[in-house]
Design a protein around this motif. Structure first.
Motif, PDB file in Angstrom:
ATOM      1  N   GLU A 145       0.673  -1.161  -0.067  1.00 23.16           N
ATOM      2  CA  GLU A 145       0.107   0.159   0.583  1.00 23.16           C
ATOM      3  C   GLU A 145       0.670   1.313  -0.051  1.00 23.16           C
ATOM      4  O   GLU A 145       0.721   2.748  -0.382  1.00 23.16           O
ATOM      5  CB  GLU A 145      -0.540  -0.146   1.148  1.00 23.16           C
ATOM      6  N   GLN A 146       2.165   1.246   0.569  1.00 22.85           N
ATOM      7  CA  GLN A 146       2.821   2.518   0.940  1.00 22.85           C
ATOM      8  C   GLN A 146       3.417   2.754  -0.310  1.00 22.85           C
ATOM      9  O   GLN A 146       4.155   3.999  -0.916  1.00 22.85           O
ATOM     10  CB  GLN A 146       3.382   2.793   2.324  1.00 22.85           C
ATOM     11  N   ALA A 147       3.303   1.546  -0.868  1.00 23.18           N
ATOM     12  CA  ALA A 147       4.142   1.465  -2.155  1.00 23.18           C
ATOM     13  C   ALA A 147       3.752   2.104  -4.149  1.00 23.18           C
ATOM     14  O   ALA A 147       4.328   2.224  -4.895  1.00 23.18           O
ATOM     15  CB  ALA A 147       4.874   0.535  -2.377  1.00 23.18           C
ATOM     16  N   GLY A 148       2.322   1.991  -3.370  1.00 18.10           N
ATOM     17  CA  GLY A 148       1.318   2.869  -4.054  1.00 18.10           C
ATOM     18  C   GLY A 148       0.173   1.552  -5.396  1.00 18.10           C
ATOM     19  O   GLY A 148       0.386   2.222  -5.980  1.00 18.10           O
ATOM     20  N   LEU A 149       0.653   0.947  -4.408  1.00 15.58           N
ATOM     21  CA  LEU A 149      -0.172  -0.297  -5.630  1.00 15.58           C
ATOM     22  C   LEU A 149      -1.499   0.002  -4.677  1.00 15.58           C
ATOM     23  O   LEU A 149      -2.186   0.591  -4.243  1.00 15.58           O
ATOM     24  CB  LEU A 149      -0.217  -2.257  -4.731  1.00 15.58           C
ATOM     25  N   PRO A 150      -2.570   0.036  -5.708  1.00 11.92           N
ATOM     26  CA  PRO A 150      -3.724   0.862  -5.929  1.00 11.92           C
ATOM     27  C   PRO A 150      -4.870  -0.244  -5.172  1.00 11.92           C
ATOM     28  O   PRO A 150      -5.011  -1.202  -4.814  1.00 11.92           O
ATOM     29  CB  PRO A 150      -4.425   0.853  -7.681  1.00 11.92           C
ATOM     30  N   LYS A 151      -5.622   0.667  -4.415  1.00 17.24           N
ATOM     31  CA  LYS A 151      -6.583  -0.454  -3.247  1.00 17.24           C
ATOM     32  C   LYS A 151      -7.075  -1.179  -4.619  1.00 17.24           C
ATOM     33  O   LYS A 151      -8.108  -0.993  -5.088  1.00 17.24           O
ATOM     34  CB  LYS A 151      -7.591   0.402  -2.722  1.00 17.24           C
TER      35      LYS A 151
END
Length: 315
Positions: free
Chosen positions: A8-14
């Motif tokens: 999540e912190q790395a930017g993976l979309p929800k």
């Protein structure tokens, strides 16, 4: 959960990665929900059998990595210190709570004289908080897991075996209720519960064999087939083992024979259902739905108005 937070912190979309905690209810949902097309499972036999049968019945693609009883043959010609150090690390790392943990050592001939050295090395491992960098053996995952492991240790003496190193009752400062079991080494035969059952804890069971053929027979008689290793300096011995052993992942002087990610996972026998690899090129194929398109474009109309029932072919 930590991996999910990092993603999540790395930017993976929800919504791309979802973590759901639970037992029966979410498993039932995954096996029955028509929008879910494929299921990959790693765990015990009972849950794996249910997931494979129920998911397959509902038209899903299912792969299941079930129980394991990973063996290592120790030959008398092995490099002694290297072999013993490797075996201790493979047996007790992650407190034995990994599907490829080394759970059975088959000591052949004169290598049985090295067992005392194995016990001494295991005694030197530090048991403690898993977040402590100096800890080498952390806790078991639940109180129930600790209770189950300790009961299986007790069955060894109850059924005529020997406890060479007993990790029950180990105390860790600051954690009086911790689920700790220290490194444990048992000497048993293949009809005892401590051998037939997957312990999934820091317990190494030693089975003695007179010859290499006897040792291979022990492994091949076991219903599981995840991995098997051997320590030897003989190429001919290693080749015989590699050819005859009935385990999907084979290690020669490598105690945990997990292949590199570019190779396919290859467990077999009672350790796998579904036949598909967990990773490697075949693992990618499991998650891929193939589509084939055949097309034909003509610059002119058919010369005849008569239909034909022959299979259409074009040069």
């Amino acid at each position: 959960m930590i991996l999910a937070e990092l993603m999540e912190q790395a930017g993976l979309p929800k919504g791309v990665l979802n973590v759901v905690h639970g037992t029966i209810a979410p498993v039932k949902f995954i096996c029955e929900e028509p929008r879910i097309k494929a299921i990959s499972f790693v765990g015990g036999d009972r849950a794996g059998q249910y997931i494979y049968e129920t998911g397959s019945k509902n038209g899903k693609r299912v792969q299941a990595n079930l129980g394991a009883k990973n063996h290592c043959i120790l030959m008398p010609d092995a490099n002694r210190n290297f072999a013993l150090n490797s075996i201790v690390g493979a047996a007790f790392g992650a407190a034995g709570q990994r599907c490829m943990a080394l759970s059975t050592l088959v000591a052949v001939g004169d290598s049985q004289e090295w067992i005392d050295g194995l016990v001494e090395r295991a005694k030197g491992l530090k048991v403690g908080n898993g977040f402590d960098p100096e800890t080498e053996v952390g806790p078991l995952i639940t109180p129930a897991a600790k209770e189950r492991v300790e009961k299986l240790i007790q069955t060894c003496t109850d059924q005529g075996g020997k406890i060479l190193l007993d990790g029950r009752g180990v105390k860790v400062d600051g954690y009086p209720q911790g689920n700790f079991v220290g490194p444990t080494i048992l000497e048993a035969t293949t009809d005892m519960d401590c051998y037939t059952q997957e312990i999934f804890g820091p317990v190494l069971t030693i089975v003695k064999a007179a010859t290499l053929d006897d040792a291979i027979k022990v492994i091949n008689s076991n219903p599981y087939g995840n991995g098997a290793s051997m320590f030897t300096q003989s190429g001919a011995t290693a080749r015989k083992f590699e050819k005859e052993v009935e385990a999907g992942q084979v290690g020669i002087n490598v105690p945990i024979p997990v292949p590199l990610p570019m190779f396919s996972w290859s467990g077999n026998k009672g350790s796998v259902l579904g036949g598909a690899s967990l990773y490697g090129p075949r693992g990618i194929d499991f998650w891929t739905q193939l589509k084939t398109t055949t097309s034909y474009w003509s610059s002119q109309d058919a010369l005849s108005a008569k239909a034909t029932t022959a299979m259409p072919t074009h040069n």
